[in-house]
Design a protein around this motif. Structure first.
Motif, short mmCIF file in Angstrom:
data_model
loop_
_atom_site.label_atom_id
_atom_site.label_comp_id
_atom_site.label_asym_id
_atom_site.label_seq_id
_atom_site.Cartn_x
_atom_site.Cartn_y
_atom_site.Cartn_z
N GLN A 3 10.84 9.50 -13.72
CA GLN A 3 11.85 8.49 -13.42
C GLN A 3 11.47 7.65 -12.21
N GLN A 4 11.06 8.33 -11.16
CA GLN A 4 10.67 7.62 -9.94
C GLN A 4 9.41 6.79 -10.17
N VAL A 5 8.47 7.32 -10.93
CA VAL A 5 7.25 6.56 -11.23
C VAL A 5 7.60 5.28 -11.98
N GLU A 6 8.47 5.38 -12.97
CA GLU A 6 8.88 4.18 -13.73
C GLU A 6 9.55 3.17 -12.81
N ARG A 7 10.41 3.66 -11.93
CA ARG A 7 11.14 2.76 -11.04
C ARG A 7 10.19 2.03 -10.08
N LEU A 8 9.27 2.78 -9.48
CA LEU A 8 8.35 2.19 -8.51
C LEU A 8 7.34 1.28 -9.18
N GLU A 9 6.92 1.64 -10.40
CA GLU A 9 5.99 0.76 -11.12
C GLU A 9 6.66 -0.57 -11.44
N ALA A 10 7.94 -0.54 -11.76
CA ALA A 10 8.68 -1.79 -12.02
C ALA A 10 8.70 -2.66 -10.77
N ASP A 11 8.87 -2.03 -9.61
CA ASP A 11 8.83 -2.78 -8.35
C ASP A 11 7.44 -3.36 -8.10
N PHE A 12 6.43 -2.55 -8.33
CA PHE A 12 5.04 -2.98 -8.08
C PHE A 12 4.66 -4.15 -8.97
N SER A 13 5.11 -4.12 -10.21
CA SER A 13 4.72 -5.14 -11.19
C SER A 13 5.31 -6.51 -10.89
N GLN A 14 6.28 -6.58 -9.98
CA GLN A 14 6.92 -7.86 -9.69
C GLN A 14 6.01 -8.81 -8.92
N THR A 15 5.04 -8.26 -8.20
CA THR A 15 4.15 -9.09 -7.39
C THR A 15 2.70 -8.83 -7.80
N PRO A 16 2.00 -9.84 -8.32
CA PRO A 16 0.60 -9.66 -8.74
C PRO A 16 -0.27 -9.24 -7.56
N THR A 17 -1.29 -8.46 -7.84
CA THR A 17 -2.24 -8.05 -6.80
C THR A 17 -3.66 -8.22 -7.31
N HIS A 18 -4.58 -8.44 -6.40
CA HIS A 18 -5.98 -8.59 -6.76
C HIS A 18 -6.82 -7.48 -6.13
N GLU A 62 0.83 -1.20 0.00
CA GLU A 62 0.00 0.00 0.00
C GLU A 62 0.87 1.25 0.00
N TYR A 63 1.90 1.25 0.81
CA TYR A 63 2.77 2.42 0.87
C TYR A 63 3.46 2.66 -0.48
N LEU A 64 3.85 1.58 -1.13
CA LEU A 64 4.51 1.69 -2.44
C LEU A 64 3.58 2.34 -3.45
N VAL A 65 2.33 1.92 -3.48
CA VAL A 65 1.36 2.46 -4.44
C VAL A 65 1.18 3.96 -4.24
N TYR A 66 1.04 4.38 -3.01
CA TYR A 66 0.79 5.80 -2.77
C TYR A 66 2.06 6.65 -2.87
N LEU A 67 3.20 6.03 -2.67
CA LEU A 67 4.45 6.73 -2.95
C LEU A 67 4.57 6.96 -4.45
N LEU A 68 4.17 5.96 -5.22
CA LEU A 68 4.16 6.09 -6.68
C LEU A 68 3.24 7.23 -7.10
N LYS A 69 2.07 7.28 -6.47
CA LYS A 69 1.12 8.35 -6.78
C LYS A 69 1.70 9.72 -6.42
N ALA A 70 2.34 9.81 -5.24
CA ALA A 70 2.92 11.09 -4.82
C ALA A 70 3.99 11.55 -5.79
N HIS A 71 4.84 10.63 -6.23
CA HIS A 71 5.88 11.00 -7.20
C HIS A 71 5.24 11.45 -8.52
N SER A 72 4.13 10.86 -8.89
CA SER A 72 3.47 11.28 -10.14
C SER A 72 2.97 12.71 -10.03
#
Length: 521
Positions: free
Chosen positions: A90-105, A74-84
């Protein structure tokens, strides 16, 4: 004294009600009692995002991530949003790459990531996230709306239409979906009675404006230009009367621009020539120019980047809450020019991965002309100039965000004309300084003689001639500006002289421009 658990529960309830001011002291109290309470920092970050303090939000959520790994997702997702929201691609791309490593439902997380990607112009990458959110929860109208917006920016108009219609089916009162639907070029006159009924219901100012613009668009498709102008005038005036439009501050800023530009050049800026800035009044052809340039194999589009303004603010010591005002400007001129330029190039480094040059097409960067000249002396700057009446009518017809501090003038046609006059005086005075990398381009000349003009513009940018720059309709890059439909078409002059449809409403500003010595012919 309430326990930390009670304070946390109460703060969450207040945030859910958007009572951010009330929630803030409760979270501060938690942090004072327990400096390692990760969720209090996280929620403070959420509050700062909601009140427009994205940079503070980034620091607070990063603090939360450092204290708690259980809520990492959850913190990762909202950090991604804050950087956007800080437009840090650059930070959005980096964090999205981290997020995409683990599937979520969790559909909300997926949609939030999609919105963050769209915010920094990564609409194509956002689409799968929106689709996953819809697959998990197809009854959430906002997921369909967000999908439709990205599809529209990508030129996938049929998909966009279907998405907006689905959002309306799920929520017949979803005002923004109606407006988005009318933005598509095909008439939707069957919506007019519905739009009028919605406008009669109690609405906030933003929703009223969306509905008024939606109705105006449908009137225009029926050539009912007087009706379109009248409804825009009525509801824009209501908004303007409630808005704190500080015309004195606006005038003061322009005067400061003139004064500061006369300061002799001192020191050297960043020597990068990667950026090609395309500036000008909104609705003056900046998107058309961006599409021409980004059709070149050596140039990619950054769309409307806020990075130069952010770099200036970051390198100044101004405590002003605004990105640009006279205080920020004063402090910027005491900064190191190379530092501003290098900060900007670092923030836009992701764009340089695929192309040696990129287009930064933020119209209001014309306010930064002299700062760009000093911080990035080798950057090319193309300023679009369009007939003042077409420009003013185009701005008046455009729905700008009420949060945009630079576009309040557009709520009133007379104020728009005055703003254009300030812009006109400023760009011509800057042009007189003789900066070799600055060029004013006439929109009318560009659309009437495209090949000759484009050859000259490419030469100015030190780019070899490529015929595909004439075929902008083949450019598949996303377009997230008001011209997203028009620029999917070949270059044409159909918009020249459009202001005449709105006579006699333009007579007053035409007389104003005559007095100012600004040609309207």
């Amino acid at each position: 004294m309430k326990s930390i658990s009670e304070l946390h529960h109460q703060a969450v309830a207040l945030i859910n009600k958007k009572a951010y001011i009330d929630a803030h002291p409760l979270l501060v109290s938690i942090v004072k009692q327990d400096p390692r309470h990760a969720d209090a920092y996280f929620l403070l970050g959420i509050i700062n995002m909601e009140i427009g303090q994205a940079e503070k939000a980034v620091k607070l959520i990063e603090k939360a991530r450092g204290l708690d790994t259980d809520n990492e997702r959850e913190y990762l997702v909202y950090l991604l949003k804050a950087h956007s929201l800080t437009r840090n691609r650059q930070q959005v791309e980096r964090l999205e790459a981290d997020f995409s490593q683990t599937p979520t439902h969790e559909p909300l997380m997926l949609d939030t990531v999609g919105v963050a990607l769209s915010t920094v112009g990564m609409h194509r990458e956002a689409m799968p996230y929106y689709q996953q959110a819809i697959d998990l929860d197809g009854d959430k109208e906002s997921y369909h709306y967000n999908y439709g917006i990205a599809a529209k920016f990508l030129g996938q108009f049929d998909k966009a239409r279907q998405a907006f219609e689905k959002a309306i089916e799920l929520n017949p009162h979803y005002v923004k979906a109606y407006f988005a639907l009318t933005e598509l070029s095909e008439p939707a006159s069957h919506l007019l009675p519905v739009l009028h009924d919605l406008l009669k219901q109690p609405r906030n100012v933003d929703e009223q404006l969306h509905l008024a613009h939606a109705i105006a668009k449908e009137y225009e498709k029926q050539s009912r230009y007087q009706d379109a102008f009248n409804i825009l005038t009525e509801y824009k005036q209501r908004t303007f009367d409630k808005l704190k439009y500080d015309q004195a501050a606006e005038e003061k800023l322009f005067e400061a621009l003139h004064t500061k530009a006369q300061i002799p050049l001192q020191g050297s800026g960043c020597q990068s020539n990667q950026a090609i800035f395309v500036v000008g009044m909104p609705r003056s052809g900046t998107t058309l120019m961006e599409r021409i340039l980004s059709s070149h194999s050596m140039v990619c589009s950054g769309e409307e980047l806020h990075d130069f303004a952010i770099a200036v603010k970051a390198c100044s010591t101004s405590s002003s809450p605004r990105l640009l005002d006279t205080n920020v400007l004063e402090q910027a001129y005491q900064s190191q020019w190379a530092k501003i330029g290098e900060h900007y190039i670092a923030r836009t480094a992701a764009l340089a991965k695929s192309c040696p040059r990129f287009v930064d097409k933020l119209p209001f960067n014309f306010l930064y002309l002299d700062l760009i000249r000093r911080a990035l002396p080798n950057a090319k700057i193309i300023c679009m100039l369009r007939n003042p009446l077409d420009t003013c009518i185009g701005n008046f017809r455009q729905l700008f965000s009420l949060q945009n501090p630079f576009t309040a003038y557009s709520l009133d046609l007379d104020r728009t004309a005055e703003y254009y006059a300030r812009f006109h005086r400023w760009i011509h005075e800057f042009d007189s300084l003789g900066h070799p990398n600055f060029r004013i381009v006439s929109y009318e000349d560009l659309v009437s003689r495209p090949e000759a003009q484009i050859r000259s513009i490419l030469d100015f940018c030190h780019l070899p001639w490529q015929a595909q720059c004439l075929q902008i309709e083949n450019n598949q890059a996303p377009v997230s500006t008001a011209s997203k439909v028009q620029v999917r078409e070949p270059i044409n002059a159909r918009s020249v002289g459009r202001w005449r449809r709105y006579q006699p409403h333009t007579d007053k500003i035409q007389a104003f421009f005559d007095r100012q010595g600004i040609s309207t012919s």
